[in-house]
Design a protein around this motif. Structure first.
Motif, PDB file in Angstrom:
ATOM      1  N   ASP A 296     -55.207 -40.427  27.852  1.00  0.00           N
ATOM      2  CA  ASP A 296     -54.300 -40.827  26.711  1.00  0.00           C
ATOM      3  C   ASP A 296     -54.306 -38.813  26.120  1.00  0.00           C
ATOM      4  O   ASP A 296     -54.230 -38.766  24.862  1.00  0.00           O
ATOM      5  CB  ASP A 296     -55.236 -41.018  25.515  1.00  0.00           C
ATOM      6  CG  ASP A 296     -56.709 -40.944  25.086  1.00  0.00           C
ATOM      7  OD1 ASP A 296     -56.930 -39.771  26.480  1.00  0.00           O
ATOM      8  OD2 ASP A 296     -57.070 -41.762  24.135  1.00  0.00           O
TER       9      ASP A 296
ATOM     10  N   LEU B 201     -50.736 -52.220  30.678  1.00  0.00           N
ATOM     11  CA  LEU B 201     -50.494 -51.146  30.717  1.00  0.00           C
ATOM     12  C   LEU B 201     -49.180 -51.205  30.295  1.00  0.00           C
ATOM     13  O   LEU B 201     -48.268 -50.327  29.635  1.00  0.00           O
ATOM     14  CB  LEU B 201     -49.384 -50.330  32.258  1.00  0.00           C
ATOM     15  CG  LEU B 201     -50.240 -50.044  33.060  1.00  0.00           C
ATOM     16  CD1 LEU B 201     -50.195 -49.974  34.400  1.00  0.00           C
ATOM     17  CD2 LEU B 201     -50.568 -49.156  33.322  1.00  0.00           C
TER      18      LEU B 201
ATOM     19  N   GLN C 110     -49.893 -47.936  24.611  1.00  0.00           N
ATOM     20  CA  GLN C 110     -51.028 -47.345  24.801  1.00  0.00           C
ATOM     21  C   GLN C 110     -51.197 -46.494  23.644  1.00  0.00           C
ATOM     22  O   GLN C 110     -50.581 -46.336  22.384  1.00  0.00           O
ATOM     23  CB  GLN C 110     -49.795 -46.324  25.670  1.00  0.00           C
ATOM     24  CG  GLN C 110     -49.741 -46.984  26.358  1.00  0.00           C
ATOM     25  CD  GLN C 110     -50.627 -47.608  28.292  1.00  0.00           C
ATOM     26  OE1 GLN C 110     -51.918 -46.848  28.007  1.00  0.00           O
ATOM     27  NE2 GLN C 110     -50.686 -49.070  27.750  1.00  0.00           N
TER      28      GLN C 110
END
Ligand code: SF4
Ligand code: SF4
Lengths: 403, 88
Positions: free
Chosen positions: A337, A303, A307
């Motif tokens: 996403d 995480l 990203q």
């Protein structure tokens, strides 16, 4: 610069947060899944105590670890934390070990005596949950008699001289017209208003379609928040609304696993309180200790990697909105996403949501509950649109409790 | 300020982080960020020196950087993160 630096050096504070900190800033610790109520939108599907709950000694050892990691304060919740017989003992223990506590409660057990005790304790803050500024709006969601109980608790806290405690409201379709009234209730009690976002987590997934704010209400909420500025707390939960214009106060990023995490009643560590699902389970403190999970777990490490914004990357609002809430996307079956299900630019419509994931656990009451939600409109459930739209596993549990 | 004695407020704890430190005031429940490891060193050392300037000397803050550090300390003073020693 060394050769191992594979990502750009962080220059802004928010970049540091994205890469994760040595210890969380916003740690929620749910002490128990037991609850005297059965709110329809409970993010942790609470009700029944889990027999594997951490013992008093394990809780104290965890507090010791928080102290060593310099976790300055924790948000304690549940379930209803005050139903644990050792709740007040753990509160004192935390404070004595330099771990400040803010705990959430439905107020049933905040008697005038407890209120005086709380007012006399430094480093403790209380957050009373209320989801309607009137019983008519609140009780269908939180349960019969819960409006009165919350108001009684707030009266007790005010009368005991407790300053700046929090009145915490989950914003829904039904209560967004009441924002001014909530503010008045808070002001009348010397409390601070805290508004947070409804998320489709836990039982919240079952009522999401009926309760999440409509598009024009998102705008209304955003304008209200802008008008009230720092005077109203939001737990940084509305950054997806930043796409309307200026960013709201706060970090404006999904902190899951980076600065935010949840320790659940059995010691499982999740990326975020709204992400109680096996997909976001980083480890258990019984196996490896909290520090090890926080700093080393494969999930949290991933995480903290940069990203991809997917379809959002081309959006003009991406810098402030960043695609919204990971948990909201996950539990509505949308790609992680892509845009948030409540994308204020309307881009969620162009994404086909998959099936909603089946919950990994459920501690909901199975029998009748004394203060069950009064089923009016919330009892109506949308018909399944696909066979798997609702979890086939726990179909019986999806019926509102008490109906 | 530069000629005065200052110290980290007793109710504030510092937690080292890659970017500098988190500062948390247990009394006001306010969290702040010190975005420079050298600033953290200065803040920690304030209490050991007679003046802010002497602290800069001891930590080794270059003259060109002092205005920046001075401004940061003013901000921290405004938030009561650091306090005048005679007032502490
Ligand atoms: S998953 Fe959602 S609720 Fe959790 S930290 Fe990210 S944005 Fe916040
Ligand atoms: S498209 Fe993505 S970044 Fe843009 S407003 Fe919607 S959710 Fe936010």
């Amino acid at each position: 610069m060394t050769a191992v630096a594979s990502r750009p050096a962080a220059t802004r504070l928010v970049d540091h947060f994205e890469y994760g900190l040595d210890a969380p800033i916003c740690l929620t610790w749910e002490l128990t899944y037991a609850c005297n109520l059965a709110c329809v939108h409970c993010l942790s599907s609470s009700g029944r105590r889990d027999p594997r709950e951490l013992t008093t000694d394990e809780c104290k050892a965890l507090i010791d670890e928080f102290e060593r990691m310099q976790i300055f304060y924790v948000n304690i919740g549940g379930g209803e934390p005050t139903v644990r017989p050792d709740f007040w003992e753990l509160l004192d223990y935390a404070v004595a070990h330099h771990v400040g506590v803010k705990f959430s409660t439905n107020g049933f057990r905040i008697t005038s005596e407890r209120a005086r005790q709380l007012a006399a304790t430094d480093y403790v803050d209380v957050q009373v949950s209320l989801d309607g500024a009137t019983a008519e709006v609140n009780d269908p969601i939180r349960g019969a008699g819960t409006y009165d109980a919350a108001l009684r608790a707030m009266d007790n806290l005010r009368d005991a001289g407790m300053k700046d405690f929090k009145l915490s409201v989950v914003c829904t379709r039904d209560n967004i017209p009441q924002l001014d009234e909530f503010k008045k209730i808070a002001d009348d009690h010397g409390a601070q208003l805290r508004l947070t976002r409804l998320r489709p987590a836990g039982r919240g997934a079952d009522v999401w379609e009926d309760l999440h704010p409509l598009p024009h209400q998102q705008r209304e909420l955003y304008d209200w928040l802008v008008a009230h500025g720092e005077g109203v707390l939001t737990g940084d939960s509305f950054f997806h609304l930043a796409a309307f214009g200026d960013a709201l106060p706060g970090l404006n990023l999904c902190g899951a696993g980076r600065v935010v995490c949840l320790v659940d009643p059995v010691g499982d560590v999740y990326a975020c309180p709204f992400a109680i699902h096996d997909n976001f389970l980083a480890g258990n403190i019984r196996d490896e200790g909290f520090k090890q999970v926080w700093q080393e777990s494969a999930l949290f490490r991933s995480l903290r990697e940069p990203q991809t914004g997917g379809a959002c990357t081309s959006c003009s609002a991406y810098d402030s909105c960043r695609g919204g809430c990971m948990a909201a996307k996950f539990f509505t079956g949308m790609p992680l996403d892509g845009p948030d299900p409540e994308c204020v630019k309307g881009n969620a419509e162009f994404v086909s949501a998959g099936d909603r994931p089946a919950p990994s656990q459920d501690h909901s009451h199975r029998g009748t509950v004394r203060n069950a939600p009064v089923p009016v409109s919330i009892g109506r459930r949308r018909p399944p649109t696909t066979m798997c739209d609702e979890s086939p596993v726990n179909a019986a549990d999806l019926t509102p409790t008490g109906s | 300020m530069l000629d005065e004695a200052w110290v980290l407020n007793g109710s504030v704890a510092l937690r080292p982080e890659p970017f500098g430190a988190l500062a948390y005031d247990f009394t006001t429940r306010r969290l702040s960020f010190l975005k420079d490891p050298a600033l953290v060193e200065v803040v920690r050392a304030l209490g050991e020196h007679a003046t802010v300037t002497e602290t800069f000397d001891a930590v080794g803050i270059a003259p060109a950087d002092r205005p920046r550090f001075g401004a940061a300390l003013e901000r921290l003073a405004g938030q009561q993160m650091i306090v005048r020693r005679d007032a502490a």
